[in-house]
Scaffold this active site. Structure first.
Site, PDB file in Angstrom:
ATOM      1  N   ASP A  84       0.860  -1.189   0.000  1.00 46.45           N
ATOM      2  CA  ASP A  84       0.000   0.000   0.000  1.00 46.45           C
ATOM      3  C   ASP A  84       0.899   1.242   0.000  1.00 46.45           C
ATOM      4  OD1 ASP A  84      -3.204   0.585   1.118  1.00 46.45           O
ATOM      5  OD2 ASP A  84      -1.760   2.227   1.052  1.00 46.45           O
ATOM      6  N   ILE A  85       0.549   2.198  -0.873  1.00 49.06           N
ATOM      7  CA  ILE A  85       1.402   3.383  -1.048  1.00 49.06           C
ATOM      8  C   ILE A  85       1.326   4.332   0.152  1.00 49.06           C
ATOM      9  CG2 ILE A  85      -0.251   4.924  -2.231  1.00 49.06           C
ATOM     10  CD1 ILE A  85       1.957   5.418  -4.328  1.00 49.06           C
TER      11      ILE A  85
ATOM     12  N   ASN B  52     -13.104  -3.389   2.398  1.00 47.64           N
ATOM     13  CA  ASN B  52     -14.164  -2.393   2.497  1.00 47.64           C
ATOM     14  C   ASN B  52     -15.021  -2.394   1.237  1.00 47.64           C
ATOM     15  OD1 ASN B  52     -13.016  -1.519   4.955  1.00 47.64           O
ATOM     16  ND2 ASN B  52     -11.642  -0.119   3.889  1.00 47.64           N
TER      17      ASN B  52
ATOM     18  N   GLN C  22     -14.427   2.530   1.538  1.00 45.99           N
ATOM     19  CA  GLN C  22     -13.781   2.124   0.281  1.00 45.99           C
ATOM     20  C   GLN C  22     -13.507   3.369  -0.558  1.00 45.99           C
ATOM     21  OE1 GLN C  22     -16.086  -0.394  -2.345  1.00 45.99           O
ATOM     22  NE2 GLN C  22     -14.293  -1.022  -3.522  1.00 45.99           N
TER      23      GLN C  22
ATOM     24  N   HIS D 196     -10.267  -5.070  -2.906  1.00 43.01           N
ATOM     25  CA  HIS D 196      -8.922  -5.281  -2.356  1.00 43.01           C
ATOM     26  C   HIS D 196      -9.020  -5.687  -0.895  1.00 43.01           C
ATOM     27  CE1 HIS D 196     -10.018  -1.000  -2.256  1.00 43.01           C
ATOM     28  NE2 HIS D 196      -9.401  -0.931  -1.087  1.00 43.01           N
TER      29      HIS D 196
ATOM     30  N   HIS E 279      -6.963  -5.614   2.512  1.00 41.49           N
ATOM     31  CA  HIS E 279      -5.813  -5.032   3.213  1.00 41.49           C
ATOM     32  C   HIS E 279      -5.257  -6.077   4.180  1.00 41.49           C
ATOM     33  CE1 HIS E 279      -6.825  -0.657   2.455  1.00 41.49           C
ATOM     34  NE2 HIS E 279      -8.040  -1.160   2.320  1.00 41.49           N
TER      35      HIS E 279
HETATM   36  P1  5GP Z   1      -9.748   1.588   0.561  1.00 36.30           P
HETATM   37  O1  5GP Z   1      -9.984   2.786   1.448  1.00 36.30           O
HETATM   38  O2  5GP Z   1     -10.397   1.776  -0.794  1.00 36.30           O
HETATM   39  O3  5GP Z   1     -10.141   0.301   1.241  1.00 36.30           O
HETATM   40  O4  5GP Z   1      -8.182   1.496   0.371  1.00 36.30           O
HETATM   41  C1  5GP Z   1      -7.516   1.915  -0.776  1.00 36.30           C
HETATM   42  C2  5GP Z   1      -6.035   1.772  -0.486  1.00 36.30           C
HETATM   43  O5  5GP Z   1      -5.328   1.849  -1.695  1.00 36.30           O
HETATM   44  C3  5GP Z   1      -5.484   2.870   0.435  1.00 36.30           C
HETATM   45  O6  5GP Z   1      -4.904   2.272   1.592  1.00 36.30           O
HETATM   46  C4  5GP Z   1      -4.462   3.590  -0.431  1.00 36.30           C
HETATM   47  O7  5GP Z   1      -3.312   3.982   0.294  1.00 36.30           O
HETATM   48  C5  5GP Z   1      -4.123   2.549  -1.487  1.00 36.30           C
HETATM   49  N1  5GP Z   1      -3.759   3.104  -2.777  1.00 36.30           N
HETATM   50  C6  5GP Z   1      -4.455   4.049  -3.470  1.00 36.30           C
HETATM   51  N2  5GP Z   1      -3.828   4.323  -4.637  1.00 36.30           N
HETATM   52  C7  5GP Z   1      -2.715   3.534  -4.672  1.00 36.30           C
HETATM   53  C8  5GP Z   1      -1.664   3.364  -5.636  1.00 36.30           C
HETATM   54  O8  5GP Z   1      -1.617   3.994  -6.692  1.00 36.30           O
HETATM   55  N3  5GP Z   1      -0.703   2.464  -5.333  1.00 36.30           N
HETATM   56  C9  5GP Z   1      -0.717   1.750  -4.176  1.00 36.30           C
HETATM   57  N4  5GP Z   1       0.286   0.890  -3.977  1.00 36.30           N
HETATM   58  N5  5GP Z   1      -1.690   1.870  -3.257  1.00 36.30           N
HETATM   59  C10 5GP Z   1      -2.673   2.758  -3.493  1.00 36.30           C
END
Ligand code: 5GP
Ligand code: ZN
Length: 141
Positions: free
Chosen positions: A36-37, A90, A97, A103, A105
């Protein structure tokens, strides 16, 4: 890429295709795992199906069957057999989300401050309410 027809144009589809760089940890024919970035703790990983679907229930069984063994392998490689962690997925903006591609985590919980914090306010329900909920769900199976 054998799954091109199943993949769309979202940011995670682009990561699967290699159009956006990522720090890959592992992959299979049907799943992809990377860092995760914006980690909420060190070693925060994401595991995604190589199938574009916004929500968990839209992902075909064969992709779901593939993804958890890869998540398990990545969790162990991440040292988590000796630690605590959350596996989180999520669905929908209210449920936190942000990226509309399913995805999972893997979030290490090294201490109380870092990693996932959960606000868990429980409902007070009667046995009758639980039974109604139970009936509602099983009649639709
Ligand atoms: P969500 O809130 O949708 O469950 O989590 C999305 C996750 O994707 C976040 O933790 C965010 O840091 C990660 N993320 C978003 N864009 C990128 C990206 O371009 N590269 C990577 N490696 N992670 C990303
Ligand atoms: Zn996608």
């Amino acid at each position: 890429m054998t799954h091109e027809h199943l993949i769309g144009d979202c940011i995670f589809c682009k990561i699967i295709r290699g159009e956006i760089p990522s720090l890959k940890v592992a992959e299979t024919e049907k799943s992809y795992c990377f860092l995760d970035i914006n980690p909420i703790s060190e070693g925060h990983l994401l595991v995604i199906p190589k199938y574009h679907g916004e929500f968990f229930h839209q992902i075909p069984d064969d992709y779901l069957a593939d993804i958890l063994p890869l998540a398990r392998k990545a969790a162990i490689a991440n040292g988590l057999e000796d630690g605590q962690y959350n596996l989180l997925q999520n669905n929908g903006p209210m449920a936190h989300q942000v990226v509309p591609h399913v995805h999972f985590h893997i979030i290490p919980k090294p201490n109380k401050e870092e990693g996932l914090t959960v606000g868990w306010s429980q409902l007070k329900v009667s046995q009758d309410q639980l039974k109604e909920t139970h009936a509602r769900i099983i009649q639709k199976l």
